[in-house]
Design an enzyme around this catalytic site. Sequence first.
Site, short mmCIF file in Angstrom:
data_model
loop_
_atom_site.label_atom_id
_atom_site.label_comp_id
_atom_site.label_asym_id
_atom_site.label_seq_id
_atom_site.Cartn_x
_atom_site.Cartn_y
_atom_site.Cartn_z
N LYS A 99 -8.86 8.03 7.96
CA LYS A 99 -9.11 7.24 6.75
C LYS A 99 -9.67 5.88 7.15
O LYS A 99 -9.33 5.41 8.24
CB LYS A 99 -7.85 7.08 5.90
CG LYS A 99 -6.63 6.54 6.62
CD LYS A 99 -6.55 5.20 7.20
CE LYS A 99 -6.87 3.98 6.41
NZ LYS A 99 -6.52 2.71 7.14
N ASP A 156 -8.39 -2.03 4.28
CA ASP A 156 -8.15 -0.98 5.30
C ASP A 156 -6.71 -0.48 5.20
O ASP A 156 -6.49 0.73 5.03
CB ASP A 156 -8.49 -1.47 6.71
CG ASP A 156 -8.15 -0.43 7.75
OD1 ASP A 156 -8.92 0.53 7.92
OD2 ASP A 156 -7.06 -0.54 8.38
N ILE A 201 -5.18 4.21 17.01
CA ILE A 201 -4.53 5.27 16.23
C ILE A 201 -4.54 6.60 16.98
O ILE A 201 -3.62 7.42 16.83
CB ILE A 201 -5.16 5.41 14.82
CG1 ILE A 201 -4.21 6.15 13.90
CG2 ILE A 201 -6.54 6.06 14.87
CD1 ILE A 201 -2.88 5.51 13.68
N SER A 239 -15.12 9.23 24.14
CA SER A 239 -14.90 7.81 23.90
C SER A 239 -15.70 7.06 24.94
O SER A 239 -15.88 7.55 26.05
CB SER A 239 -13.40 7.49 24.05
OG SER A 239 -12.99 6.49 23.19
N ARG A 240 -16.18 5.86 24.57
CA ARG A 240 -17.02 5.14 25.53
C ARG A 240 -16.20 4.66 26.72
O ARG A 240 -16.69 4.62 27.83
CB ARG A 240 -17.71 3.97 24.83
CG ARG A 240 -18.66 4.44 23.72
CD ARG A 240 -19.03 3.31 22.81
NE ARG A 240 -17.85 2.59 22.34
CZ ARG A 240 -17.87 1.53 21.57
NH1 ARG A 240 -19.02 1.04 21.15
NH2 ARG A 240 -16.75 0.96 21.19
#
Length: 302
Positions: free
Chosen positions: A87, A165, A11, A33-34
């Site tokens: 969300k 979801d 996303i 971010s990893r």
Amino acid sequence: MKVALVGIGKIAVDQHVPSIAASGDWELAATVSRSGTVDGVPSYTDIDTMLVEHADIGVVSLCLPPVPRFDYAAACLRAGRHVMLEKPPGATLAEVHALEAMAREAGTTLFATWHSRMAKGVAAAKAALAGKTIERAHIDWKENVRQWHPHQDWVFEPGGMGVLDPGINALSILTEVLPVPVHLKSGVMQVPTNRQTPISAELTFTGGVTASLDWLKDGEQLWQMQFTATDGTVVELFDGGNRCVVDGVDQPIAVLGEYPALYARMADLVAKGQSDVDLAPMVHVSDIMILCHRESAPAFDW
Ligand code: NAP
């Protein structure tokens, strides 16, 4: 305003990065971010390091899945930053209440976003239903999880919510447009034998509201709902809320898309020193998980 994006995955890449780039209000100043990065943007793998090195970044937008999100949100609020939550806003209601209290204490903005509420036809549907009594309503939210969430195993882990979801998107619209709130009366959901979360559900709410959620839909994908009022008015939303039809007539729709509208709203909230945390859609999901009858469904594999 400078914003950092956390959790560079589907996303973030599909919606957040282009929406920030297209906005005059925002500058993407760092990512955390990893493994994910965005070309030309300073990247970090650790939230605390980014917060220490970038005192200039006032807003952090969290795009990672709900279960790992709380620790990142708490770190940002403790560091006095404004926070946007994808969300669903958390893995549990209690943790979002905790974040709300932290934001209040810190005097920072917390925005629990519901992108589907910003779909272009939702405001028109809300206006058309205002002041009316709803006789019945039905939601069809039917999509193919293999197409939209390929190999995202977290959706089938505890806290991933399964078909809820995407279903929570429908519930975010429902709770926005209904003139009077409803609550869950009963439901049945199907849970694959090798997974933790439902892959389909049939739900009955008070007020004549029903919902059919399916994550195995082939062919045409359906994100639609229909409301019939006691005065005969029929309000329909199609394409995830992006098209509104009242008594067969297409209504004028909003100009901004869902994610540009979310970032515009965040800019407004920060400017006004306000927060926006509406947990109504997540209360329904929590109730669904508590109250629904569970049936076993065939094992699910990608
Ligand atoms: P995703 O691609 O599976 O995950 C986003 C990124 O979060 C991953 O690329 C990963 O980046 C990081 N991440 C994943 N698990 C993590 C963990 N345990 N700890 C720390 N970081 C982790 O998910 P997504 O589809 O973008 O969804 C993220 C959120 O957006 C969800 O709440 C979802 O409901 C919402 N959303 C998704 C869509 C959609 O169409 N996919 C649409 C609207 C909203 P690194 O590996 O680089 O750390």
